[in-house]
Design a protein around this motif. Structure first.
Motif, mmCIF file in Angstrom:
data_model
loop_
_atom_site.group_PDB
_atom_site.id
_atom_site.type_symbol
_atom_site.label_atom_id
_atom_site.label_comp_id
_atom_site.label_asym_id
_atom_site.label_seq_id
_atom_site.Cartn_x
_atom_site.Cartn_y
_atom_site.Cartn_z
ATOM 1 N N TYR A 58 1.540 5.846 -5.094
ATOM 2 C CA TYR A 58 1.039 6.870 -4.122
ATOM 3 C C TYR A 58 1.242 8.144 -4.740
ATOM 4 C CZ TYR A 58 1.412 8.185 0.498
ATOM 5 O OH TYR A 58 1.336 9.634 1.786
ATOM 6 N N ASN A 82 -4.639 7.530 3.177
ATOM 7 C CA ASN A 82 -5.100 6.095 4.420
ATOM 8 C C ASN A 82 -5.822 4.980 4.004
ATOM 9 O OD1 ASN A 82 -2.723 6.883 5.963
ATOM 10 N ND2 ASN A 82 -3.470 7.771 7.302
ATOM 11 N N GLY A 85 -5.002 3.672 0.615
ATOM 12 C CA GLY A 85 -4.113 2.673 0.138
ATOM 13 C C GLY A 85 -4.236 1.582 0.215
ATOM 14 N N TRP A 92 0.550 0.346 1.045
ATOM 15 C CA TRP A 92 1.201 1.098 1.837
ATOM 16 C C TRP A 92 1.410 0.772 2.764
ATOM 17 C CZ3 TRP A 92 -2.602 5.262 -0.770
ATOM 18 C CH2 TRP A 92 -2.267 5.876 -2.339
ATOM 19 N N ARG A 97 4.362 4.998 3.356
ATOM 20 C CA ARG A 97 4.129 6.412 3.419
ATOM 21 C C ARG A 97 4.777 7.232 3.805
ATOM 22 N NH1 ARG A 97 -0.015 3.107 6.020
ATOM 23 N NH2 ARG A 97 0.571 5.069 7.571
ATOM 24 N N ASN A 101 5.556 10.889 1.426
ATOM 25 C CA ASN A 101 5.625 11.656 2.319
ATOM 26 C C ASN A 101 7.155 12.241 1.897
ATOM 27 O OD1 ASN A 101 2.699 11.305 2.276
ATOM 28 N ND2 ASN A 101 3.357 10.334 4.361
#
Length: 282
Positions: A58, A82, A85, A92, A97, A101
């Motif tokens: 990520y 998205n 992922g 993810w 996520r 984030n």
């Protein structure tokens, strides 16, 4: 056969032949999943998968996206993440996520805090090539950190450092930097390729970056250890006021009082006692 039947016959033949020319797999990369009506996101996904066909972490995807698309909006970033992922080994999910984030938001804030001009004292401890003895040289350092492509979300950038010793001798060093996924900072000097790591989580050799309650402005002090030489940097810097800044908080990052790194005490004076003034190329 009358004219109406002839017309219907040619229309039927045209319909039979036309599907083979309407679509192409190469032209429709997304197929049924092409739900993004945003050329930036589509382009970013194509380019990302060309470099990381099996996906990536990520953090890597985040850093890659904001390096190449610094002007992207937050919604474009989420659409991109998205989309890629599902191609990632990490698979993810929503909770992952969210956690990532929050971590990346913290890292971006650290990078934003690092960006700017810093000045103060620095000591370089190194091994003498001729005698094998450990030596130290002290000097005044001015460091300017820039984020790549002026993106506030970028976790990396470049910079320039100007060192001045007690005799007035100077050296100018170009470097690149990046905030690592654990909050540590990597600095790589361009000419020598010497790499220093500022460990965000070290018990004894960490750093402090950000607001200093005892002084009321941003400071940047601590230890940086080289990963490919025996050099150790100890530094005691303070944020510099921009030439056109008149606000009282010009020595802090906006109104933020955040700080990074695990160093609690600035012991620069204790660890550099007896250092010889001078410059060492890095």
């Amino acid at each position: 056969m009358n004219m109406k039947r002839i017309t219907k016959l040619f229309l039927a033949l045209a319909i039979v032949a036309s599907p083979f020319t309407l679509t192409s797999c190469d032209d429709d990369y997304w197929g049924e999943n092409d739900y993004y009506n945003n050329s930036l996101v589509n382009e970013a996904v194509h380019n990302y998968l060309a470099k990381y066909p099996n996906g990536s972490s990520y953090y890597t995807a985040y850093n890659w996206f904001y390096f190449y698309y610094p002007e992207a909006t937050t919604s474009e970033f989420y659409d991109f993440m998205n989309a890629v992922g599902s191609n990632s080994y990490y698979n993810w999910n929503y909770n992952y996520r969210q956690d990532q984030n929050e971590q990346l938001s913290r890292l971006a804030q650290e990078a934003q805090t690092l960006t700017g001009e810093w000045a103060g004292d620095m000591t370089n401890e190194y091994t003498d090539d001729n005698t094998g003895e450990r030596k130290r040289s002290s000097f005044h350092a001015n460091m300017k950190f820039f984020q790549y492509r002026s993106s506030a979300n970028s976790l990396q950038g470049n910079g320039v450092e100007i060192d001045t010793d007690a005799r007035g001798n100077t050296q100018t060093l170009d470097f690149s930097w990046k905030v690592l996924d654990n909050g540590s900072i990597e600095i790589k000097y361009s000419k020598s390729t010497t790499i220093f790591i500022l460990d965000a989580n070290s018990v004894n050799d960490s750093f402090h970056l950000g607001y200093d309650e005892s002084k009321g402005y941003d400071t940047f002090f601590g230890v940086a250890r080289s990963t490919n030489t025996t050099d150790v940097l100890r530094f005691d810097l303070a944020r510099q006021r921009p030439a056109n800044a008149k606000a009282e908080n010009a020595l802090t990052r906006a109104s933020s009082t955040a700080s990074f790194g695990s160093a609690k005490e600035n012991d620069y004076e204790k660890t550099t006692a007896g250092a010889v003034n001078g410059l060492r190329k890095r």
